[in-house]
Write a protein that holds these residues in place. Structure first.
Motif, PDB file in Angstrom:
ATOM      1  N   VAL A   9       0.841  -1.203   0.000  1.00 54.50           N
ATOM      2  CA  VAL A   9       0.000   0.000   0.000  1.00 54.50           C
ATOM      3  C   VAL A   9       0.872   1.248   0.000  1.00 54.50           C
ATOM      4  O   VAL A   9       0.617   2.207  -0.735  1.00 54.50           O
ATOM      5  CB  VAL A   9      -0.959  -0.003   1.210  1.00 54.50           C
ATOM      6  CG1 VAL A   9      -1.642   1.340   1.378  1.00 54.50           C
ATOM      7  CG2 VAL A   9      -1.985  -1.114   1.066  1.00 54.50           C
ATOM      8  N   GLN A  10       1.928   1.254   0.818  1.00 53.72           N
ATOM      9  CA  GLN A  10       2.826   2.406   0.878  1.00 53.72           C
ATOM     10  C   GLN A  10       3.510   2.634  -0.450  1.00 53.72           C
ATOM     11  O   GLN A  10       3.661   3.761  -0.896  1.00 53.72           O
ATOM     12  CB  GLN A  10       3.880   2.222   1.964  1.00 53.72           C
ATOM     13  CG  GLN A  10       3.493   2.696   3.318  1.00 53.72           C
ATOM     14  CD  GLN A  10       2.756   4.006   3.323  1.00 53.72           C
ATOM     15  OE1 GLN A  10       1.672   4.061   3.851  1.00 53.72           O
ATOM     16  NE2 GLN A  10       3.297   5.059   2.765  1.00 53.72           N
ATOM     17  N   GLU A  11       3.946   1.551  -1.091  1.00 52.24           N
ATOM     18  CA  GLU A  11       4.628   1.688  -2.380  1.00 52.24           C
ATOM     19  C   GLU A  11       3.706   2.298  -3.431  1.00 52.24           C
ATOM     20  O   GLU A  11       4.170   3.020  -4.319  1.00 52.24           O
ATOM     21  CB  GLU A  11       5.147   0.328  -2.846  1.00 52.24           C
ATOM     22  CG  GLU A  11       6.325  -0.153  -2.040  1.00 52.24           C
ATOM     23  CD  GLU A  11       6.776  -1.550  -2.381  1.00 52.24           C
ATOM     24  OE1 GLU A  11       7.970  -1.806  -2.227  1.00 52.24           O
ATOM     25  OE2 GLU A  11       5.935  -2.382  -2.792  1.00 52.24           O
ATOM     26  N   ASP A  12       2.422   2.037  -3.326  1.00 50.58           N
ATOM     27  CA  ASP A  12       1.460   2.634  -4.257  1.00 50.58           C
ATOM     28  C   ASP A  12       1.274   4.125  -3.990  1.00 50.58           C
ATOM     29  O   ASP A  12       0.876   4.869  -4.875  1.00 50.58           O
ATOM     30  CB  ASP A  12       0.098   1.933  -4.150  1.00 50.58           C
ATOM     31  CG  ASP A  12       0.123   0.524  -4.701  1.00 50.58           C
ATOM     32  OD1 ASP A  12       1.074   0.175  -5.446  1.00 50.58           O
ATOM     33  OD2 ASP A  12      -0.804  -0.243  -4.380  1.00 50.58           O
ATOM     34  N   SER A  13       1.559   4.560  -2.756  1.00 51.05           N
ATOM     35  CA  SER A  13       1.351   5.958  -2.367  1.00 51.05           C
ATOM     36  C   SER A  13       2.575   6.840  -2.568  1.00 51.05           C
ATOM     37  O   SER A  13       2.455   8.057  -2.645  1.00 51.05           O
ATOM     38  CB  SER A  13       0.935   6.035  -0.900  1.00 51.05           C
ATOM     39  OG  SER A  13      -0.248   5.320  -0.680  1.00 51.05           O
ATOM     40  N   GLY A  14       3.759   6.243  -2.573  1.00 47.26           N
ATOM     41  CA  GLY A  14       4.969   7.043  -2.691  1.00 47.26           C
ATOM     42  C   GLY A  14       6.205   6.206  -2.477  1.00 47.26           C
ATOM     43  O   GLY A  14       6.127   4.997  -2.276  1.00 47.26           O
ATOM     44  N   PRO A  15       7.371   6.843  -2.498  1.00 48.41           N
ATOM     45  CA  PRO A  15       8.622   6.105  -2.379  1.00 48.41           C
ATOM     46  C   PRO A  15       8.785   5.414  -1.023  1.00 48.41           C
ATOM     47  O   PRO A  15       8.420   5.959   0.014  1.00 48.41           O
ATOM     48  CB  PRO A  15       9.703   7.161  -2.566  1.00 48.41           C
ATOM     49  CG  PRO A  15       9.035   8.463  -2.694  1.00 48.41           C
ATOM     50  CD  PRO A  15       7.562   8.265  -2.657  1.00 48.41           C
ATOM     51  N   VAL A  16       9.332   4.217  -1.079  1.00 47.45           N
ATOM     52  CA  VAL A  16       9.652   3.408   0.089  1.00 47.45           C
ATOM     53  C   VAL A  16      11.126   3.050  -0.025  1.00 47.45           C
ATOM     54  O   VAL A  16      11.580   2.665  -1.097  1.00 47.45           O
ATOM     55  CB  VAL A  16       8.780   2.131   0.117  1.00 47.45           C
ATOM     56  CG1 VAL A  16       9.250   1.155   1.155  1.00 47.45           C
ATOM     57  CG2 VAL A  16       7.320   2.486   0.342  1.00 47.45           C
ATOM     58  N   THR A  17      11.870   3.189   1.062  1.00 50.10           N
ATOM     59  CA  THR A  17      13.301   2.897   1.047  1.00 50.10           C
ATOM     60  C   THR A  17      13.601   1.770   2.024  1.00 50.10           C
ATOM     61  O   THR A  17      13.228   1.849   3.202  1.00 50.10           O
ATOM     62  CB  THR A  17      14.109   4.152   1.454  1.00 50.10           C
ATOM     63  OG1 THR A  17      13.762   5.230   0.572  1.00 50.10           O
ATOM     64  CG2 THR A  17      15.590   3.888   1.378  1.00 50.10           C
ATOM     65  N   ASP A  18      14.275   0.716   1.539  1.00 51.77           N
ATOM     66  CA  ASP A  18      14.661  -0.397   2.401  1.00 51.77           C
ATOM     67  C   ASP A  18      15.692   0.054   3.424  1.00 51.77           C
ATOM     68  O   ASP A  18      16.522   0.921   3.151  1.00 51.77           O
ATOM     69  CB  ASP A  18      15.255  -1.538   1.584  1.00 51.77           C
ATOM     70  CG  ASP A  18      14.220  -2.275   0.766  1.00 51.77           C
ATOM     71  OD1 ASP A  18      13.093  -2.471   1.274  1.00 51.77           O
ATOM     72  OD2 ASP A  18      14.521  -2.650  -0.378  1.00 51.77           O
ATOM     73  N   ILE A  19      15.635  -0.567   4.596  1.00 55.38           N
ATOM     74  CA  ILE A  19      16.632  -0.356   5.649  1.00 55.38           C
ATOM     75  C   ILE A  19      17.239  -1.724   5.938  1.00 55.38           C
ATOM     76  O   ILE A  19      16.524  -2.658   6.304  1.00 55.38           O
ATOM     77  CB  ILE A  19      15.985   0.197   6.936  1.00 55.38           C
ATOM     78  CG1 ILE A  19      15.334   1.543   6.673  1.00 55.38           C
ATOM     79  CG2 ILE A  19      17.032   0.299   8.048  1.00 55.38           C
ATOM     80  CD1 ILE A  19      14.526   2.069   7.856  1.00 55.38           C
ATOM     81  N   SER A  20      18.532  -1.852   5.769  1.00 59.46           N
ATOM     82  CA  SER A  20      19.183  -3.140   6.024  1.00 59.46           C
ATOM     83  C   SER A  20      19.622  -3.231   7.484  1.00 59.46           C
ATOM     84  O   SER A  20      19.874  -2.223   8.138  1.00 59.46           O
ATOM     85  CB  SER A  20      20.383  -3.326   5.097  1.00 59.46           C
ATOM     86  OG  SER A  20      21.343  -2.339   5.336  1.00 59.46           O
ATOM     87  N   GLY A  21      19.671  -4.457   7.976  1.00 63.37           N
ATOM     88  CA  GLY A  21      20.165  -4.707   9.323  1.00 63.37           C
ATOM     89  C   GLY A  21      19.179  -4.445  10.442  1.00 63.37           C
ATOM     90  O   GLY A  21      19.556  -4.445  11.606  1.00 63.37           O
ATOM     91  N   LEU A  22      17.925  -4.249  10.110  1.00 61.23           N
ATOM     92  CA  LEU A  22      16.903  -4.001  11.133  1.00 61.23           C
ATOM     93  C   LEU A  22      15.833  -5.072  11.003  1.00 61.23           C
ATOM     94  O   LEU A  22      15.041  -5.054  10.064  1.00 61.23           O
ATOM     95  CB  LEU A  22      16.297  -2.605  10.953  1.00 61.23           C
ATOM     96  CG  LEU A  22      15.179  -2.203  11.923  1.00 61.23           C
ATOM     97  CD1 LEU A  22      15.670  -2.250  13.371  1.00 61.23           C
ATOM     98  CD2 LEU A  22      14.670  -0.811  11.589  1.00 61.23           C
ATOM     99  N   GLY A  23      15.830  -6.023  11.926  1.00 62.54           N
ATOM    100  CA  GLY A  23      14.861  -7.103  11.892  1.00 62.54           C
ATOM    101  C   GLY A  23      15.038  -7.954  10.648  1.00 62.54           C
ATOM    102  O   GLY A  23      16.064  -7.936   9.988  1.00 62.54           O
ATOM    103  N   ALA A  24      14.001  -8.720  10.313  1.00 59.28           N
ATOM    104  CA  ALA A  24      14.038  -9.550   9.109  1.00 59.28           C
ATOM    105  C   ALA A  24      13.921  -8.677   7.865  1.00 59.28           C
ATOM    106  O   ALA A  24      14.462  -9.002   6.813  1.00 59.28           O
ATOM    107  CB  ALA A  24      12.911 -10.576   9.151  1.00 59.28           C
ATOM    108  N   ALA A  25      13.195  -7.588   7.971  1.00 54.60           N
ATOM    109  CA  ALA A  25      13.036  -6.631   6.875  1.00 54.60           C
ATOM    110  C   ALA A  25      12.551  -5.316   7.462  1.00 54.60           C
ATOM    111  O   ALA A  25      11.887  -5.297   8.501  1.00 54.60           O
ATOM    112  CB  ALA A  25      12.034  -7.147   5.847  1.00 54.60           C
ATOM    113  N   ALA A  26      12.901  -4.239   6.797  1.00 54.34           N
ATOM    114  CA  ALA A  26      12.475  -2.921   7.283  1.00 54.34           C
ATOM    115  C   ALA A  26      12.496  -1.932   6.131  1.00 54.34           C
ATOM    116  O   ALA A  26      13.206  -2.114   5.143  1.00 54.34           O
ATOM    117  CB  ALA A  26      13.392  -2.435   8.392  1.00 54.34           C
ATOM    118  N   TYR A  27      11.691  -0.886   6.266  1.00 55.56           N
ATOM    119  CA  TYR A  27      11.670   0.187   5.281  1.00 55.56           C
ATOM    120  C   TYR A  27      11.251   1.483   5.951  1.00 55.56           C
ATOM    121  O   TYR A  27      10.759   1.500   7.064  1.00 55.56           O
ATOM    122  CB  TYR A  27      10.738  -0.142   4.110  1.00 55.56           C
ATOM    123  CG  TYR A  27       9.273  -0.236   4.452  1.00 55.56           C
ATOM    124  CD1 TYR A  27       8.430   0.864   4.333  1.00 55.56           C
ATOM    125  CD2 TYR A  27       8.716  -1.434   4.875  1.00 55.56           C
ATOM    126  CE1 TYR A  27       7.072   0.775   4.636  1.00 55.56           C
ATOM    127  CE2 TYR A  27       7.369  -1.538   5.172  1.00 55.56           C
ATOM    128  CZ  TYR A  27       6.551  -0.435   5.052  1.00 55.56           C
ATOM    129  OH  TYR A  27       5.213  -0.515   5.355  1.00 55.56           O
TER     130      TYR A  27
END
Length: 80
Positions: free
Chosen positions: A8-26
């Motif tokens: 849903v967020q990706e449909d609304s605007g830019p999403v940036t991955d964050i590495s090293g935080l949990g299994a996945a993060a953005y």
């Protein structure tokens, strides 16, 4: 839940991955609700946000790094 909300967020605007935080993060920014960091790890889903108290007030340049550190500390504490 994580994947659905991220989609849903990706449909609304830019999403940036964050590495090293949990299994996945953005991270993403929302004009109305501020800057968000979202992470999941196993069965833990965590969202934290920062928003200015005055509409249009500037946010610190390193706010994503700060929120990421807070999220990492919270995930570690909740896992302990």
């Amino acid at each position: 839940m994580y994947e659905g909300l991220r989609s849903v967020q990706e449909d609304s605007g830019p999403v940036t991955d964050i590495s090293g935080l949990g299994a996945a993060a953005y991270t993403y920014s929302d004009e109305l609700t501020g800057i968000h960091v979202v992470t999941y790890d196993d069965n833990l889903y965590l969202t934290i946000a920062a928003a200015p108290l005055r509409l249009g007030a500037p946010m610190p340049r390193d706010i994503v790094a700060r929120l990421t550190r807070v999220a990492g500390t919270a995930v570690s504490a909740l896992r302990a």
